[in-house]
Design an enzyme around this catalytic site. Structure first.
Site, PDB file in Angstrom:
ATOM      1  N   GLN A  87       0.696  -1.569  -0.479  1.00  7.40           N
ATOM      2  CA  GLN A  87       0.434   0.437  -0.300  1.00  7.40           C
ATOM      3  C   GLN A  87       1.393   1.301  -0.340  1.00  7.40           C
ATOM      4  O   GLN A  87       1.049   1.691   1.002  1.00  7.40           O
ATOM      5  CB  GLN A  87      -1.127  -0.073   0.994  1.00  7.40           C
ATOM      6  CG  GLN A  87      -2.269  -1.383   0.808  1.00  7.40           C
ATOM      7  CD  GLN A  87      -2.254  -1.258   3.007  1.00  7.40           C
ATOM      8  OE1 GLN A  87      -1.623  -1.412   3.234  1.00  7.40           O
ATOM      9  NE2 GLN A  87      -4.020  -1.542   2.878  1.00  7.40           N
ATOM     10  N   HIS A  98       6.312   3.940   6.553  1.00  9.99           N
ATOM     11  CA  HIS A  98       7.587   3.015   6.334  1.00  9.99           C
ATOM     12  C   HIS A  98       6.892   2.322   5.020  1.00  9.99           C
ATOM     13  O   HIS A  98       6.242   1.097   5.730  1.00  9.99           O
ATOM     14  CB  HIS A  98       8.032   2.472   7.510  1.00  9.99           C
ATOM     15  CG  HIS A  98       9.283   2.041   6.492  1.00  9.99           C
ATOM     16  ND1 HIS A  98      10.448   1.716   8.437  1.00  9.99           N
ATOM     17  CD2 HIS A  98      10.023   2.113   6.629  1.00  9.99           C
ATOM     18  CE1 HIS A  98      11.082   1.391   7.802  1.00  9.99           C
ATOM     19  NE2 HIS A  98      11.447   1.537   6.722  1.00  9.99           N
ATOM     20  N   HIS A 100       6.444  -0.774   3.501  1.00 10.92           N
ATOM     21  CA  HIS A 100       6.461  -2.899   4.223  1.00 10.92           C
ATOM     22  C   HIS A 100       5.207  -3.032   2.799  1.00 10.92           C
ATOM     23  O   HIS A 100       4.789  -2.749   2.339  1.00 10.92           O
ATOM     24  CB  HIS A 100       5.799  -2.365   5.265  1.00 10.92           C
ATOM     25  CG  HIS A 100       5.021  -2.085   5.593  1.00 10.92           C
ATOM     26  ND1 HIS A 100       4.842  -0.999   5.098  1.00 10.92           N
ATOM     27  CD2 HIS A 100       3.628  -2.473   5.514  1.00 10.92           C
ATOM     28  CE1 HIS A 100       2.758  -0.680   5.912  1.00 10.92           C
ATOM     29  NE2 HIS A 100       2.565  -1.247   5.799  1.00 10.92           N
TER      30      HIS A 100
END
Length: 190
Positions: A87, A98, A100
């Site tokens: 996302q 951050h 991921h």
């Protein structure tokens, strides 16, 4: 696990949740997994908010890590398929600033289908500063209990549970590499 450097997911210390780490990336167990085996791949550099923030070297390492852990999670959880989801930005549903990647085992039987995307969309993390203020306003340690309450889709696991799972997955990953030596990557000692 015996790691020498602290590992952060944005501003959250996650060192003991990490079960695999390279020079630029790591894999960790999830605080609120949608299903068993739902893990995250994250770049070590916390300034990487979006995919485009990775350097060329980090990009190669990140996707190599993703490919290895993809195969490991499929093997470990005997998954028929996996969802691999990034996302990229708040408008795309990213809740932690951050980069991921979610790796989520999927099965022929009892499959929730694309409803898992709705489950991901429902998951929210307060902005870090707001969370810190809430923590202080609600009495610090006692307030932390209220902030960690589960949402209606998932439950928050204890740090001990996540550490146990990370140790277990690190041991299983070693077994996986013994069976699949061509996939073994140089990783930092855990």
């Amino acid at each position: 696990m015996n790691m020498t450097n602290a590992v952060y997911f944005s501003k959250f210390l996650v060192t003991k949740q990490v079960f695999f780490q390279t020079n630029h990336s790591y894999a960790l167990v999830n605080l609120k997994p949608l299903v068993p085996g739902h893990i995250l791949i994250v770049p070590l550099r916390t300034q990487v908010h979006n995919l485009c923030d990775l350097t060329s070297e980090e990009t190669l390492d990140y996707f190599d890590t993703l490919q290895v852990i993809h195969q490991f999670i499929k093997w470990q959880f005997k998954a028929d398929s996996l969802n691999i989801a990034i996302q990229d930005g708040p408008e795309a549903g990213q809740t932690v600033p951050h980069l991921h990647t979610h790796v989520i085992p999927r099965y022929r039987l009892n499959n929730v289908g694309d409803r898992f995307y709705e489950d991901l969309d429902k998951w929210r993390f307060n902005d870090w500063e707001q969370r810190r203020q809430d923590y202080l306003i609600m009495g610090a340690r006692e307030g932390r209990k209220a902030l960690a309450k589960p949402d209606d889709q998932r439950y928050a696991r204890t740090q001990e549970d996540m550490e146990d799972e990370a140790r277990y997955l690190a041991n299983q990953l070693n077994k996986f590499f013994l069976e699949n030596p061509h996939l073994k990557r140089e990783c930092l000692s855990l």
